[in-house]
Design a protein around this motif. Structure first.
Motif, mmCIF file in Angstrom:
data_model
loop_
_atom_site.group_PDB
_atom_site.id
_atom_site.type_symbol
_atom_site.label_atom_id
_atom_site.label_comp_id
_atom_site.label_asym_id
_atom_site.label_seq_id
_atom_site.Cartn_x
_atom_site.Cartn_y
_atom_site.Cartn_z
ATOM 1 N N ALA A 1 1.552 2.238 7.381
ATOM 2 C CA ALA A 1 1.031 3.558 7.022
ATOM 3 C C ALA A 1 1.654 4.649 7.892
ATOM 4 C CB ALA A 1 -0.489 3.568 7.160
ATOM 5 N N THR A 2 2.180 4.245 9.067
ATOM 6 C CA THR A 2 2.801 5.236 9.950
ATOM 7 C C THR A 2 4.277 5.443 9.609
ATOM 8 O OG1 THR A 2 3.455 3.557 11.544
ATOM 9 C CG2 THR A 2 1.294 4.556 11.880
ATOM 10 N N ALA B 1 -5.645 3.623 5.598
ATOM 11 C CA ALA B 1 -4.572 3.012 4.814
ATOM 12 C C ALA B 1 -3.682 2.140 5.689
ATOM 13 C CB ALA B 1 -3.739 4.090 4.133
ATOM 14 N N ASN C 1 2.279 -1.201 11.645
ATOM 15 C CA ASN C 1 1.443 -0.522 10.668
ATOM 16 C C ASN C 1 2.310 0.325 9.732
ATOM 17 O OD1 ASN C 1 -0.404 0.974 9.250
ATOM 18 N ND2 ASN C 1 -1.478 1.780 11.065
ATOM 19 N N GLY D 1 0.780 -1.229 0.000
ATOM 20 C CA GLY D 1 0.000 0.000 0.000
ATOM 21 C C GLY D 1 0.815 1.285 0.000
ATOM 22 N N GLN D 2 2.150 1.190 -0.213
ATOM 23 C CA GLN D 2 2.952 2.424 -0.235
ATOM 24 C C GLN D 2 3.456 2.746 -1.641
ATOM 25 O OE1 GLN D 2 3.459 0.135 2.363
ATOM 26 N NE2 GLN D 2 1.989 1.438 3.428
ATOM 27 N N LYS E 1 -6.733 10.525 3.920
ATOM 28 C CA LYS E 1 -6.176 9.213 4.229
ATOM 29 C C LYS E 1 -5.914 9.149 5.723
ATOM 30 C CE LYS E 1 -2.304 7.056 2.355
ATOM 31 N NZ LYS E 1 -1.220 7.105 1.371
ATOM 32 N N HIS E 2 -6.238 8.035 6.347
ATOM 33 C CA HIS E 2 -5.937 7.861 7.769
ATOM 34 C C HIS E 2 -4.931 6.734 7.941
ATOM 35 C CE1 HIS E 2 -9.282 10.467 8.915
ATOM 36 N NE2 HIS E 2 -9.944 9.892 7.927
ATOM 37 N N THR E 3 -4.094 6.833 8.974
ATOM 38 C CA THR E 3 -3.137 5.749 9.168
ATOM 39 C C THR E 3 -3.746 4.597 9.963
ATOM 40 O OG1 THR E 3 -2.256 6.939 11.040
ATOM 41 C CG2 THR E 3 -1.040 7.139 8.994
ATOM 42 N N CYS E 4 -4.688 4.899 10.853
ATOM 43 C CA CYS E 4 -5.415 3.841 11.563
ATOM 44 C C CYS E 4 -6.624 4.476 12.222
ATOM 45 C CB CYS E 4 -4.528 3.165 12.613
ATOM 46 S SG CYS E 4 -5.374 1.872 13.555
#
Ligand code: FES
Lengths: 508, 90
Positions: free
Chosen positions: A378-379, B10, A376, A243-244, B41-44
């Motif tokens: 996304a972080t 995301a 995660n 997803g990146q 977009k959100h990270t969690c």
């Protein structure tokens, strides 16, 4: 085919995640027996006739997630007993990689042709005349097929002017290019291991999620938590999977956080293969052999060996990029646990047989492991990646046509080589091209064979549709400093060092 | 002006459960609705076990399928359009 995450995929992923989470947190033996119950309760939709069957199916899925086979001797035992067994024993060798979960299999109808209500009971009765077995009679107002006489030739369907005759395929059978999925007497699917190439196509095709492979999650978690050094080798097809987009920085950081001491790209191994294989080609074709076949896709190699034995001698003797990469790492890390991470099911067997790769995770299993460990990506969007050691050619192995493209560049080092590259994706296409080569009717003298449509990007363990990931792959490829394997100095040096040990025939 | 804000999670957990499929729907609708649809977009969103999740105008929607999300956004859009008509008509 568009890749979409359907309900059965979600269930499979949930089972993997929760099984991995229990072990990650050290609670596997204590809590695994309650997991089927918990998952049944958590999942609101009920697919099966009763809760009892639902739980039984979860238990089977958990066994596969723990790397156990569904052999009858495992049937009556408690999950915790089996978990203990799985943690202390190495897995059975010669078993099948892909298994059917018997109780989840719906036993889809296997009558291949049947006549629908669209039948007008016309005067022509073309269907009846077309049938050479006399299997069609007119009952009431409609034609009817006597299934005991039908040989499934399909002539009736072609003959019907109304298109009233339906052809039904079981999805798993239709997905298997080598007819290794067959029905037993109870109409349940079974896999003929003598024919299976481990490609994994049937797994993703079954609408009941009844076919799955064995995961190595538990032993890999043990290695990550243990004392040994661990190395993650990621396949080039990993680009875009988590997803990146084209960025690999977050992935590398996440793998380190998971406990891997080192992270390497198999694309560098692909550079070695592109260099070695083009040299091999220049030596073999056309003087010794009329043509050569690529050897990097394990399902294609197995396909040729089992189903086209007469052409097996034309396979390249180069090891795959995965094995080549592992061999470069083994030099300084003789005892480390090397884990390959890719989109492929067939790599699990190849790794086991190679003796240099210790374990394999699919992208799906890796994502489940991240979630289990509360990691995660996304972080981590900001995480930077180190300069890649691989070239664009090497990375290109992930997509169909990529090996051929790398060969085109690699062969330039041999001025008088006559190289004409062809490529095939999906075993049906591979078969068609192999037949052309056999009859000397092909316009090419090198064949890149990929068992999955789209190449590795379209593998059964992928998370994202290959049309999207292909775009990310191209973007990252264009950003790489080195474009051709032939310009990759480091790879050329390594190839000199390792030389013969990268060919399968060598003893080393 | 009609404004709908959609924020896809995301995070890796939602990604594993099919978040990308929701992303595809959002991209499609963005083409159709243009500026009416704001994409975040959100990270969690802290409901990982129920994913894939999405925020729609400040409200959390869990376990969404692409079809559900599409319907929700379009319904919301229709409603807002109607409201706008009512207020401008007065
Ligand atoms: S990852 Fe989506 S809610 Fe946590």
């Amino acid at each position: 085919m568009t890749l979409q995450v359907n309900e059965v995929t979600k269930i499979r992923r949930k089972v993997m995640t929760e099984t991995a989470r229990l072990h990650w947190n050290g609670n596997l033996i204590k809590e695994i027996d309650q997991l089927p119950e918990r998952l049944t309760a958590e999942h609101e939709h009920r697919y099966r006739c009763c809760e009892f069957k639902e739980k039984a199916i979860y238990a089977e899925r958990i066994k596969l997630a723990m790397g156990l086979s569904l052999a009858p001797e495992h049937a009556k035992k408690r999950l915790s007993t089996l978990a203990r067994h799985s943690l202390t024993h190495s897995h059975e060798k010669n078993r099948s990689q892909v298994e059917v979960i018997d109780i989840a299999c719906d036993g889809c109808p296997i009558d291949k042709y049947f006549i629908t209500n669209a039948c007008r009971n016309c005067l022509g009765h073309n269907c009846q005349q077309a049938c050479r077995r006399g299997a069609i009679t007119i009952v009431g107002n409609q034609a009817y097929i006597d299934q005991s006489k039908c040989v499934e030739c399909g002539m009736c369907r072609k003959a019907c002017k109304y298109g009233a005759i339906l052809e039904v395929h079981r999805p798993c059978e239709a997905a298997c290019p080598v007819n290794a999925v067959i029905a037993d007497q109870n109409r349940k699917a079974i896999i003929d291991n003598g024919k299976c190439t481990d490609c994994g196509n049937c797994m993703v095709s079954c609408p009941f999620g009844a076919i799955s492979d064995h995961s190595q999650l538990l032993k890999i978690i043990d290695w990550l938590k243990g004392e040994e050094k661990t190395v993650a080798m990621v396949a080039p097809a990993i680009i875009g999977q988590m997803g990146q987009k084209e960025k690999l920085g977050p992935l590398f950081q996440a793998l380190k956080q998971l406990g891997f001491d080192r992270v390497e790209e198999v694309s560098f191994g692909a550079d070695l293969v592109a260099l070695g294989e083009s040299e091999e080609f220049a030596n073999r074709v056309p003087v010794k052999d009329p043509y050569m076949l690529s050897s990097c896709c394990p399902a294609f190699v197995k396909f040729v060996k089992i189903h086209r034995p007469g052409q097996a001698e034309y396979l390249s003797t180069m090891v795959s990029p995965m094995v080549a990469m592992a061999k470069t790492l083994r030099e300084d890390l003789p005892l480390a646990k090397i884990v390959f991470i890719g989109p492929c099911v067939a790599k699990k067997r190849e790794a086991m047989e190679s003796k240099v790769v210790d374990g394999v995770l699919t992208f799906e299993e890796l994502a489940a492991l991240f979630v289990a460990a509360d990691i995660n990506l996304a972080t981590m969007e900001e995480a930077q990646e180190e300069a890649s050691k691989a070239s664009k050619d090497g990375q290109g192995f992930a997509a169909a046509g990529g090996v051929r493209a790398a060969m085109v560049n690699g062969i330039k080092r041999f001025a008088d080589a006559d190289f004409r590259g062809g490529s095939a994706q999906g075993l049906e296409e591979c078969l068609a091209q192999l037949k052309l080569l056999e009859k000397s009717e092909a316009s090419f003298n090198f064949l890149e064979g990929m068992a999955c449509s789209g190449g590795c990007l379209g593998g059964p363990g992928a998370l994202v549709d290959n049309r999207q990931t292909k775009r990310f792959l191209d973007v990252r490829g264009s950003q790489l400093e080195c474009q051709n394997s032939g310009d990759n100095r480091l790879a050329i040096e390594k190839l000199k060092d390792l030389g013969h040990s990268l060919h399968k025939s060598s003893k080393k | 002006m009609t404004k709908i804000t959609v924020g896809l999670c995301a995070g890796t957990s939602c990604h594993l459960m099919g978040g990308m499929d929701l992303g595809t729907v959002i991209e499609e609708l963005k083409v159709k609705l243009g500026d009416d649809l704001q994409v975040q977009k959100h990270t969690c969103l802290n409901q990982c076990r129920k994913g894939p999740n999405v925020m729609l105008n400040g409200m959390l929607f869990v376990g969404m399928t692409p079809e559900q999300l599409k319907n929700e956004i379009l319904a919301l859009h229709d409603r807002e359009e109607e409201n706008n008509h009512d207020t401008t008509g007065q």
